[in-house]
Design an enzyme around this catalytic site. Structure first.
Site, PDB file in Angstrom:
ATOM      1  N   THR A 352       1.085  -5.875   4.708  1.00  0.00           N
ATOM      2  CA  THR A 352       2.659  -5.588   4.725  1.00  0.00           C
ATOM      3  C   THR A 352       2.943  -3.975   4.512  1.00  0.00           C
ATOM      4  OG1 THR A 352       2.844  -7.775   4.023  1.00  0.00           O
ATOM      5  CG2 THR A 352       4.772  -6.222   3.815  1.00  0.00           C
ATOM      6  N   LYS A 535      -3.400 -17.571   4.895  1.00  0.00           N
ATOM      7  CA  LYS A 535      -4.140 -17.050   3.829  1.00  0.00           C
ATOM      8  C   LYS A 535      -4.272 -18.225   2.745  1.00  0.00           C
ATOM      9  CE  LYS A 535      -3.278 -12.244   3.668  1.00  0.00           C
ATOM     10  NZ  LYS A 535      -2.527 -11.090   2.918  1.00  0.00           N
TER      11      LYS A 535
END
Length: 553
Positions: A352, A535
């Site tokens: 990110t 994830k």
């Protein structure tokens, strides 16, 4: 590069102990030129506009053409400016599933210099309150079922409501004392375009500022990669690949999904949106819409290899799977290539904090470097740093990967903890570059299992477990032990009809690893908890293991 003391093969400078990209830098507009990410993306579209859909809803088949898409973005931008009064720098929280109006809203916000801040629609009121404290939005756009969970003092426009529809129709601006939107809004490339929230898999969610320049550089990188692949195809006497039809099963509030849609519309391609990921629905969508590109996390490859349904479906349109979110093991990659030999696996690594891609493979030759996430993107520099001594390391040496970023929004403490005084972000990932400049991710530093002083990477054991035909999915965590410190413990999802035992799981791993890496506890579960981006949520598994206590697993 050699003249500057940089090895042209690895990109490493022994003088600065920094890795540089070996890729040709893409052409970017001058930094002084006022331009938004939206304007830059649209400037790359052909004239006349592409005659294929810009967006398709996977569930309904509803499609949005490029003329309609651009018109909708511009009309909503007028409504946001004239009716709502948004101005450059104003932050707008966007909380909605991956529906057709979400990309329209995001691009409209950025086009007027407002900041789009997409959030997970299944978050709790406490999580939204935390995000609002970080990014300080002036307004929220939310679907009806979420609006009540947002802080009551935050103005909220319900998407699909009459108010929102009036805004989408332009919201005024026709004179007679009404506010009129200027022909061009002056926005610097260094201004913030988006605030995205980190996944929070290893701690509390953080808000990351991404500039228009960040997004422009990434769009340019994708354009450059596409041109490189097309050029190589022509040189080889082959047809250039067709415009991609991308299935986007990853949420648009996640940086992977956010960037895949931005990439798709700037390239004049088609993005097929899924509200939520479902494996069988994804297979149906690939077949129905003749999908050519599928971004995914490694568990999807495992599922495809072991799925009878995947073999029954016509997936012949699929040309590329773009892997991100977690390391992909060589065993899984080779098994996938054996079952789907005509599908190229493109690996990438991003954060990110980096607005997406840090490294990626480009073209069929690079994609054969199984286990690697590719070469450093052209706009980045990186370091490999020994986490114990702080020593900066060279090619072939393992350490923590550091890259440049700007920092976290509204969280000076988080910035200070992860970004040093020079602006280097400590990614928390154990990595190395090889002599050819390919980056390899070993594991998350915080997730390494400490067994009798040895470091055991969970991802390595998971790759081995995924290669077993009777294991549908797997995750490995540290389990506390007085003598050893931590034991590798595996959570296993059996394939339907399998009765594989704890002893068989442990024996299988033991045949492939050094003794200190052996799995020493096993639990069988129906599913492995994962984030929307795929994830593994190891904290949840650790809590589950602790709750089992001393009971027989």
């Amino acid at each position: 590069m050699a003249a500057a003391g940089i090895d042209p093969r690895s990109g490493y400078s022994a003088e600065t102990r920094t890795f540089h990209s070996t890729r040709e830098p893409g052409e970017l507009p001058p930094e002084s030129l006022p331009v938004t990410a939206t304007a830059y993306a649209f400037s790359l579209l052909s004239s006349p506009l592409p005659d294929r859909p810009a967006l398709v809803d996977a569930a309904t088949g509803i499609a949005v053409s490029y003329p309609s898409f651009l018109a909708a973005v511009r009309s909503l931008a007028r409504g946001l400016w004239c009716s709502l009064g948004l101005r450059p720098g104003d932050v707008a929280l966007v909380v909605a599933p991956s529906r057709l109006d979400v990309p329209v809203l995001g691009l409209a916000l950025m086009s007027i210099g407002a900041v789009v801040s997409p959030a997970n629609p299944v978050s709790t009121p406490e999580e939204y309150a935390h995000q609002v404290r970080l990014s300080k939005p002036v307004v929220a756009f939310a679907v009806g079922e979420v609006a009540a969970k947002l802080p009551p003092d935050l103005r909220c426009v319900v998407m699909g409501s009459d108010e929102y529809r009036r805004m989408a129709d332009g919201g005024g601006g026709g004179g007679g004392g009404e506010v009129v939107m200027p022909a061009a809004v002056a926005v610097k490339q260094s201004d913030t375009a988006a605030v995205l929230y980190s996944s929070g898999t290893t701690g509390r969610v953080k808000a990351v500022a991404i500039t228009h320049r960040n997004l422009i550089a990434l769009i340019a990188l994708h354009a450059e990669n596409r041109e490189k692949v097309a050029r190589e195809a022509v040189e080889a006497g082959e047809e250039p690949p067709p415009a991609a039809v991308t299935l986007v099963p990853i949420p648009l509030f996640h940086v992977f999904g956010f960037m895949m849609v931005l990439r798709s519309v700037s390239m004049g391609e088609t993005a097929v949106l899924m509200e939520r990921f479902d494996f069988l629905a994804a297979l149906r969508a690939i077949e129905r819409y003749r999908v050519t590109l599928l971004p995914a996390a490694p568990p999807l490859l495992v599922a495809m290899v072991k799925s009878e349904e995947a073999r029954r479906r016509d997936l012949s349109s699929l040309l590329v799977i773009g892997i991100g979110g977690a390391p992909l093991g060589r065993e899984v990659a080779e098994q996938f290539a054996a079952v789907f030999p005509d599908v190229e696996i493109v690996q990438g690594y991003g954060l990110t904090e980096s607005s997406g891609a840090v490294a990626a493979t480009v073209g069929p030759e690079e994609s054969k470097a199984y286990g690697s996430v590719g070469k450093l993107a052209s706009h980045l520099q990186a370091k490999i740093v020994d986490p114990s001594t702080g020593e900066e390391l060279g090619p072939g040496q393992r350490g923590e990967l550091w890259i440049f970023i700007t920092g976290y929004v509204g969280d000076d403490e988080a910035t200070a903890a992860t970004v040093d005084s020079e602006g280097w972000l400590k990614t928390g990932d154990l990595c190395y570059f090889n002599e050819d400049g390919f980056l390899y991710i070993v594991d998350r530093l915080k997730e390494l299992i400490k067994y009798k002083g040895y470091q055991v990477p969970p991802a390595e054991l998971e790759h081995i477990l995924h290669s077993h035909p009777e294991i549908a999915d797997a995750a490995v965590i540290p389990y506390p032990d007085e003598e050893a410190g931590e034991l590798p413990m595996a959570f296993i999802v059996r394939q339907p009809g399998s009765n594989i035992t704890e002893a068989q799981v442990m024996d299988y791993v033991a045949k492939h690893v050094a003794p200190y890496k052996k799995v020493r506890r096993v639990a069988f579960v129906t599913a492995i908890p994962k984030s929307p981006a795929g994830k593994i949520l190891r904290r949840e598994l650790v809590q589950q293991a602790m709750s089992m206590g001393a009971s027989k697993l």
